[in-house]
Design an enzyme around this catalytic site. Sequence first.
Site, short mmCIF file in Angstrom:
data_model
loop_
_atom_site.label_atom_id
_atom_site.label_comp_id
_atom_site.label_asym_id
_atom_site.label_seq_id
_atom_site.Cartn_x
_atom_site.Cartn_y
_atom_site.Cartn_z
N LYS A 109 0.74 -1.52 -0.20
CA LYS A 109 -0.03 0.37 -0.26
C LYS A 109 1.28 1.55 -0.19
O LYS A 109 2.34 1.10 0.41
CB LYS A 109 -1.17 -0.07 0.74
CG LYS A 109 -2.08 -1.08 1.03
CD LYS A 109 -3.56 -0.73 1.64
CE LYS A 109 -4.35 -2.06 0.90
NZ LYS A 109 -5.35 -2.04 2.03
N ARG A 169 -4.11 -10.18 4.17
CA ARG A 169 -4.24 -10.35 2.94
C ARG A 169 -3.09 -9.75 2.50
O ARG A 169 -2.25 -8.66 2.55
CB ARG A 169 -5.16 -9.08 2.98
CG ARG A 169 -5.91 -9.29 1.46
CD ARG A 169 -7.18 -9.01 1.70
NE ARG A 169 -7.66 -8.43 0.60
CZ ARG A 169 -7.40 -7.87 -1.16
NH1 ARG A 169 -6.34 -7.31 -0.68
NH2 ARG A 169 -7.73 -7.67 -1.93
N1 HH2 Z 1 -7.79 -4.40 0.61
C1 HH2 Z 1 -7.64 -3.46 -0.43
C2 HH2 Z 1 -8.88 -4.84 -0.81
N2 HH2 Z 1 -9.58 -5.31 -0.17
N3 HH2 Z 1 -9.90 -6.49 1.93
C3 HH2 Z 1 -9.47 -6.13 3.24
N4 HH2 Z 1 -10.20 -6.74 4.44
N5 HH2 Z 1 -8.78 -5.24 3.76
C4 HH2 Z 1 -7.64 -4.98 2.82
O1 HH2 Z 1 -7.06 -3.97 3.64
C5 HH2 Z 1 -8.10 -4.80 1.63
C6 HH2 Z 1 -9.34 -5.59 1.02
C7 HH2 Z 1 -6.99 -2.99 -1.52
O2 HH2 Z 1 -5.94 -3.89 -2.38
P1 HH2 Z 1 -5.95 -4.75 -3.57
O3 HH2 Z 1 -6.74 -5.80 -3.19
O4 HH2 Z 1 -4.17 -4.46 -3.60
O5 HH2 Z 1 -6.03 -3.22 -4.48
P2 HH2 Z 1 -7.91 -2.84 -5.77
O6 HH2 Z 1 -8.53 -3.01 -4.12
O7 HH2 Z 1 -6.50 -2.08 -6.11
O8 HH2 Z 1 -7.49 -4.20 -6.37
#
Ligand code: HH2
Length: 285
Positions: A230, A265
């Site tokens: 992040k 995650r």
């Molecule tokens: N962060 C993201 C998405 N889903 N779910 C939970 N429970 N906690 C988190 O911190 C979280 C999440 C964002 O990260 P990422 O999936 O890598 O990116 P994007 O939302 O751009 O797909």
Amino acid sequence: MASTPAASTTPRAGTLLPGSGPVLVGILNVTPDSFSDGGDFLDPEAAAGHAATMLDEGAAVIDVGGESTRPGSDPVSQGGEIQRVVPVIDRILAARPEALISVDTYRSETAAAALEAGAHLVNDVTALRGDPRMASVVAEAECPVVLMHMQGEPKTMQKEPHYTDVVSEVRDFLAQRAEYAVAAGIRREDVILDPGIGFGKNLEHNLALLRNLEAIVSLGFPVLIGASRKRFVGTITGLQEARERVFGTVATTVLAYERGATYFRVHDVRANSEALAVAEAVLRF
Ligand code: HH2
């Protein structure tokens, strides 16, 4: 080491916990626009292949998401989200029936379709606020659910996040959402809490939450941390390129584990798995 729990039809948060060890949740974004891996896994075969790699590297759960929640992102349609995630869940489970699948969605129809396809838990970044029917879908499926804190919504959440006391506000919110979930028929042992790193939080907010994670752990539910790659990690390390933020992410994993988090995650499963194996050996002798 993050161990893989035995496959079962409907695992519960309690059964997802392999003893007292940490659980790695590998991120699989089936999206064109996720902040660090957007477009990499739109093809279901490529997505299933990446899931297999993450399972081999130590992930116990694969979190399949069909919509980016990065700051400024636009929502996808309901149908489009289902079309992205269900074929991927089908392929992962055909190749690896023992895999535990989480669906990253706040929409009840997507959650229901994913559970029907064999997913085992629901990861809801709105903590059951995004869709009034989500709580009953989870309650009926008797599956674990991740309830995450977010201030605002993805389109605007990073504009001016504001708290008087971020730790107590996030803790109180999560306590309330857990009670809401239980009142809606979701079993207490199926609730997993997540402070929502980067969701309506600036650098200081993220650091305060990680530093004081015990305040959330003390609510008595398993805690999930999603700090992988992040922006705040890039701010500290000076790395613009999200894929390069592996070592900084590993620091968050180890520190959060020491403070009582259970689920991590992450995008980079091997690095986090090796770090957790060493951290676990030191802390749980
Ligand atoms: N962060 C993201 C998405 N889903 N779910 C939970 N429970 N906690 C988190 O911190 C979280 C999440 C964002 O990260 P990422 O999936 O890598 O990116 P994007 O939302 O751009 O797909």
